[in-house]
Write an enzyme that holds these catalytic residues in place. Structure first.
Site, PDB file in Angstrom:
ATOM      1  CG  HIS A  72      -1.834   1.209   1.240  1.00 33.20           C
ATOM      2  ND1 HIS A  72      -3.078   1.203   0.634  1.00 33.20           N
ATOM      3  CD2 HIS A  72      -1.682   2.453   1.766  1.00 33.20           C
ATOM      4  CE1 HIS A  72      -3.651   2.378   0.809  1.00 33.20           C
ATOM      5  NE2 HIS A  72      -2.825   3.153   1.479  1.00 33.20           N
ATOM      6  CB  CYS A  73       1.869   3.543  -2.614  1.00 28.44           C
ATOM      7  SG  CYS A  73       2.789   5.067  -2.908  1.00 28.44           S
ATOM      8  CG  PHE A  74       0.708   5.294   3.524  1.00 28.61           C
ATOM      9  CD1 PHE A  74      -0.537   5.309   4.120  1.00 28.61           C
ATOM     10  CD2 PHE A  74       1.566   4.253   3.816  1.00 28.61           C
ATOM     11  CE1 PHE A  74      -0.931   4.316   5.003  1.00 28.61           C
ATOM     12  CE2 PHE A  74       1.194   3.248   4.702  1.00 28.61           C
ATOM     13  CZ  PHE A  74      -0.060   3.285   5.288  1.00 28.61           C
TER      14      PHE A  74
ATOM     15  N   GLY B 126      -2.064   6.988  -1.903  1.00 29.91           N
ATOM     16  CA  GLY B 126      -3.308   6.661  -1.232  1.00 29.91           C
ATOM     17  C   GLY B 126      -4.010   5.471  -1.831  1.00 29.91           C
TER      18      GLY B 126
END
Length: 263
Positions: free
Chosen positions: A110-112, A115
């Site tokens: 999951h890439c913050f 998002g």
């Protein structure tokens, strides 16, 4: 979980702010300083070449960034995130993301900063986003170094000149020898350098996993994958039209995984 969801909102805003600041500095500081230099040919002036190259890098970085956000990994209808329904899903290729609250196909991480989860549909755009973000940051750093060198008459011929620039500039800033705008550019130089190296390292790491046919989630879980030729693994992510996608931001089409989903 609340902190992760907050980070999921703050990180994209941080990236967009950095992009806006970079564009403003390029447009109002770096390009005007290059116009002052004499040019042998007007069509091939340093300002025009610099602006065209920066526009190409930034367009590809932001274009792939938008595609990563728009093209989420495929949700699985049979899996809705509950423990009872997650059991039938193939563990090597699926994962339930608590931040997105969904099960994604071929989950990587999951890439913050986007998002969004990185998986089957947006892996290629994510790799290109990291590549062009790294190039845009490092190129902006080089342009910023040239600007600071001309404005403050500093020579960067010595290898340690860049490392000693920040502490020297801070002392000169408080003494009034360095203006606030110049100090801001110097701080951005180190920020561009850090982001550029981080994105370059992440891009190389992702490419290595793609060549092996693995995802970061599989590596963390210790899941063994079936050995396949590296060319086939690369084509599965980048497709046959990889050169067009390298030059123009476009959705990941033409790959084997896309064809299998369409059947």
């Amino acid at each position: 979980m609340l902190a992760l969801r907050l980070l999921n909102v703050v990180a994209p805003a941080y990236f967009l702010c950095i992009s806006l600041v970079t564009f403003v500095l390029q447009l109002f500081l770096f390009l005007p300083s290059m116009r002052e230099e004499p040019a042998a040919a007007r069509l091939f002036s340093p300002a025009l070449l610099h602006g065209a190259l920066f526009l190409f890098l930034s367009t590809n970085a932001l274009g792939n960034y938008v595609l990563v956000i728009q093209n989420s990994p495929d949700d699985l209808d049979a899996c809705q995130g509950t423990a009872a329904r997650r059991a039938p899903c193939p563990p090597p290729s699926t994962h339930f993301c608590r931040v997105c609250a969904r099960v994604t196909l071929r989950h990587d991480h999951h890439c913050f900063f986007t998002g969004n989860c990185i998986g089957s549909r947006n892996m290629r755009n994510f790799v290109l986003f990291c590549l062009y973000t790294s190039l845009a940051c490092l190129y902006s750093m080089v342009a910023g170094v040239a600007y600071i060198s001309a404005v403050l008459s500093i020579s960067f011929a010595h290898p340690l000149a860049f490392l000693t620039l920040l502490p020297t500039s801070i002392s000169q800033f408080f003494s009034g020898a360095v203006l606030g705008s110049e100090m801001f550019v110097i701080l951005m130089l180190y920020l561009w350098f850090a982001i550029g190296l981080a994105c370059a390292g992440f891009c190389c790491h992702q490419l290595l996993l793609i060549l092996r046919g693995q995802t970061r989630h599989q590596v963390r879980k210790g899941v063994a994958v079936r050995a396949r030729p590296w060319r086939k693994n690369l084509q599965e992510v980048f497709g046959k039209r990889w050169l067009l996608g390298l030059l123009v931001p476009m959705f990941n089409v033409g790959s084997e995984s896309s064809k299998q989903r369409d059947k």
